[in-house]
Scaffold this active site. Structure first.
Site, PDB file in Angstrom:
ATOM      1  N   ASP A  31       0.854  -1.194   0.000  1.00 39.86           N
ATOM      2  CA  ASP A  31       0.000   0.000   0.000  1.00 39.86           C
ATOM      3  C   ASP A  31       0.890   1.245   0.000  1.00 39.86           C
ATOM      4  OD1 ASP A  31      -3.199   0.572   1.075  1.00 39.86           O
ATOM      5  OD2 ASP A  31      -1.749   2.225   1.117  1.00 39.86           O
ATOM      6  N   ILE A  32       0.520   2.211  -0.834  1.00 40.41           N
ATOM      7  CA  ILE A  32       1.346   3.418  -0.992  1.00 40.41           C
ATOM      8  C   ILE A  32       1.316   4.299   0.260  1.00 40.41           C
ATOM      9  CG2 ILE A  32      -0.354   5.028  -1.994  1.00 40.41           C
ATOM     10  CD1 ILE A  32       1.767   5.540  -4.230  1.00 40.41           C
ATOM     11  N   ASN A  87     -12.734  -3.137   2.810  1.00 34.98           N
ATOM     12  CA  ASN A  87     -13.762  -2.108   2.730  1.00 34.98           C
ATOM     13  C   ASN A  87     -14.609  -2.495   1.519  1.00 34.98           C
ATOM     14  OD1 ASN A  87     -12.840  -0.537   4.931  1.00 34.98           O
ATOM     15  ND2 ASN A  87     -11.274   0.403   3.643  1.00 34.98           N
ATOM     16  N   GLN A  94     -14.847   2.116   1.021  1.00 34.04           N
ATOM     17  CA  GLN A  94     -13.998   1.686  -0.095  1.00 34.04           C
ATOM     18  C   GLN A  94     -13.764   2.861  -1.041  1.00 34.04           C
ATOM     19  OE1 GLN A  94     -15.659  -1.513  -2.444  1.00 34.04           O
ATOM     20  NE2 GLN A  94     -13.837  -1.714  -3.720  1.00 34.04           N
ATOM     21  N   HIS A 100     -10.239  -5.356  -2.879  1.00 30.72           N
ATOM     22  CA  HIS A 100      -8.869  -5.579  -2.386  1.00 30.72           C
ATOM     23  C   HIS A 100      -8.916  -5.946  -0.918  1.00 30.72           C
ATOM     24  CE1 HIS A 100      -9.901  -1.287  -2.372  1.00 30.72           C
ATOM     25  NE2 HIS A 100      -9.245  -1.191  -1.228  1.00 30.72           N
ATOM     26  N   HIS A 102      -7.018  -5.835   2.537  1.00 32.26           N
ATOM     27  CA  HIS A 102      -5.924  -5.174   3.261  1.00 32.26           C
ATOM     28  C   HIS A 102      -5.314  -6.189   4.226  1.00 32.26           C
ATOM     29  CE1 HIS A 102      -6.929  -0.835   2.404  1.00 32.26           C
ATOM     30  NE2 HIS A 102      -8.122  -1.347   2.194  1.00 32.26           N
TER      31      HIS A 102
HETATM   32  P1  5GP Z   1      -9.787   1.445   0.269  1.00 39.12           P
HETATM   33  O1  5GP Z   1     -10.113   2.684   1.040  1.00 39.12           O
HETATM   34  O2  5GP Z   1     -10.349   1.496  -1.130  1.00 39.12           O
HETATM   35  O3  5GP Z   1     -10.144   0.183   0.990  1.00 39.12           O
HETATM   36  O4  5GP Z   1      -8.222   1.399   0.179  1.00 39.12           O
HETATM   37  C1  5GP Z   1      -7.488   1.834  -0.929  1.00 39.12           C
HETATM   38  C2  5GP Z   1      -6.032   1.722  -0.552  1.00 39.12           C
HETATM   39  O5  5GP Z   1      -5.280   1.870  -1.738  1.00 39.12           O
HETATM   40  C3  5GP Z   1      -5.557   2.792   0.420  1.00 39.12           C
HETATM   41  O6  5GP Z   1      -5.006   2.164   1.587  1.00 39.12           O
HETATM   42  C4  5GP Z   1      -4.506   3.575  -0.361  1.00 39.12           C
HETATM   43  O7  5GP Z   1      -3.411   3.974   0.422  1.00 39.12           O
HETATM   44  C5  5GP Z   1      -4.108   2.595  -1.453  1.00 39.12           C
HETATM   45  N1  5GP Z   1      -3.704   3.209  -2.703  1.00 39.12           N
HETATM   46  C6  5GP Z   1      -4.374   4.207  -3.356  1.00 39.12           C
HETATM   47  N2  5GP Z   1      -3.730   4.519  -4.503  1.00 39.12           N
HETATM   48  C7  5GP Z   1      -2.644   3.703  -4.571  1.00 39.12           C
HETATM   49  C8  5GP Z   1      -1.585   3.563  -5.533  1.00 39.12           C
HETATM   50  O8  5GP Z   1      -1.527   4.239  -6.556  1.00 39.12           O
HETATM   51  N3  5GP Z   1      -0.638   2.618  -5.271  1.00 39.12           N
HETATM   52  C9  5GP Z   1      -0.675   1.837  -4.141  1.00 39.12           C
HETATM   53  N4  5GP Z   1       0.320   0.954  -3.986  1.00 39.12           N
HETATM   54  N5  5GP Z   1      -1.648   1.956  -3.211  1.00 39.12           N
HETATM   55  C10 5GP Z   1      -2.627   2.874  -3.431  1.00 39.12           C
END
Ligand code: 5GP
Ligand code: ZN
Length: 146
Positions: A31-32, A87, A94, A100, A102
Site C-alpha cells: 500500500d502506498i 472495505n 472503499q 482488495h 488489506h
Molecule cells: P480502500 O479505502 O479502497 O479500501 O483502500 C485503498 C487503498 O489503496 C488505500 O489504503 C490507499 O493507500 C491505497 N492506494 C491508493 N492509490 C494507490 C496507488 O496508486 N498505489 C498503491 N500501492 N496503493 C494505493
C-alpha cells in the site's frame, strides 16, 4: 471501467507498484500509504467492485493468496499479529472500486484498534429480534456471482 481502473492498471504493470506476489488470478503489492510497515493489498486480476461479485473460483484464489502471504509479510516486518480487512463497497469506506484485501501487520502498542473500534456506537437490537434476523439470512435467495 477496467481500462481506467487504478488497480487493474497496477496488476497489468501499467502503473508501478512494489509487487510482493503474483499468480494467474491474483496480484499483491505494498500500500502506498501504509497504516503500518508491510501493509499490503491483495487483489484479483479480474475487475470487480465487491467481494461477492467475484466468481467462487476467484474468491477462493484471493483468500488462498492472503493465506500464503500472511506469514511472509508478518515475518518480514516482525509482526506477531495482523488485521485482515475489506472495505466492501462505497458506503463502507472503499475508495478504490476494485475489490482488495488489506493485510495490516499489527504489533503490541501500535496506534490501531480492533475492528470494533470502527464504530463509536452500536444499534440497540433486542435479543428477540435475533432469531427472525438469522432466519431471514438463512432463507435469503440473494446469490453471489457465479
Ligand atoms: P480502500 O479505502 O479502497 O479500501 O483502500 C485503498 C487503498 O489503496 C488505500 O489504503 C490507499 O493507500 C491505497 N492506494 C491508493 N492509490 C494507490 C496507488 O496508486 N498505489 C498503491 N500501492 N496503493 C494505493
Ligand atoms: Zn479494476
Amino acid at each position: 471501467m477496467a481500462g481506467e481502473c487504478l488497480f487493474c492498471r497496477i496488476a497489468q504493470g501499467q502503473i508501478p507498484s512494489h509487487k510482493v506476489h503474483e499468480d494467474a488470478t491474483t496480484f499483491a503489492f505494498l500500500d502506498i500509504r501504509p497504516l503500518t510497515k508491510g501493509h499490503t493489498l491483495v487483489i484479483p486480476k479480474s475487475h470487480v467492485l465487491k467481494f461477492e461479485d467475484l466468481t467462487p473460483k476467484d474468491a477462493e484464489a484471493l483468500f488462498q493468496a492472503v493465506h500464503t502471504l500472511l506469514p511472509r509479510i508478518c515475518q518480514a516486518v516482525g509482526a506477531p499479529a495482523s488485521t485482515v480487512a475489506i472495505n466492501n463497497g462505497r458506503e463502507s469506506g472503499q475508495e478504490v472500486p476494485h475489490v482488495h484485501v488489506h493485510i495490516v501487520p499489527r504489533t503490541k502498542g501500535d496506534p490501531g484498534g480492533p475492528i470494533h473500534a470502527l464504530f463509536a456506537t452500536r444499534p440497540l437490537l433486542q435479543e428477540r429480534e435475533f432469531p427472525a434476523l438469522a432466519e431471514q439470512i438463512r432463507t435469503s435467495a440473494a446469490k453471489p456471482a457465479r
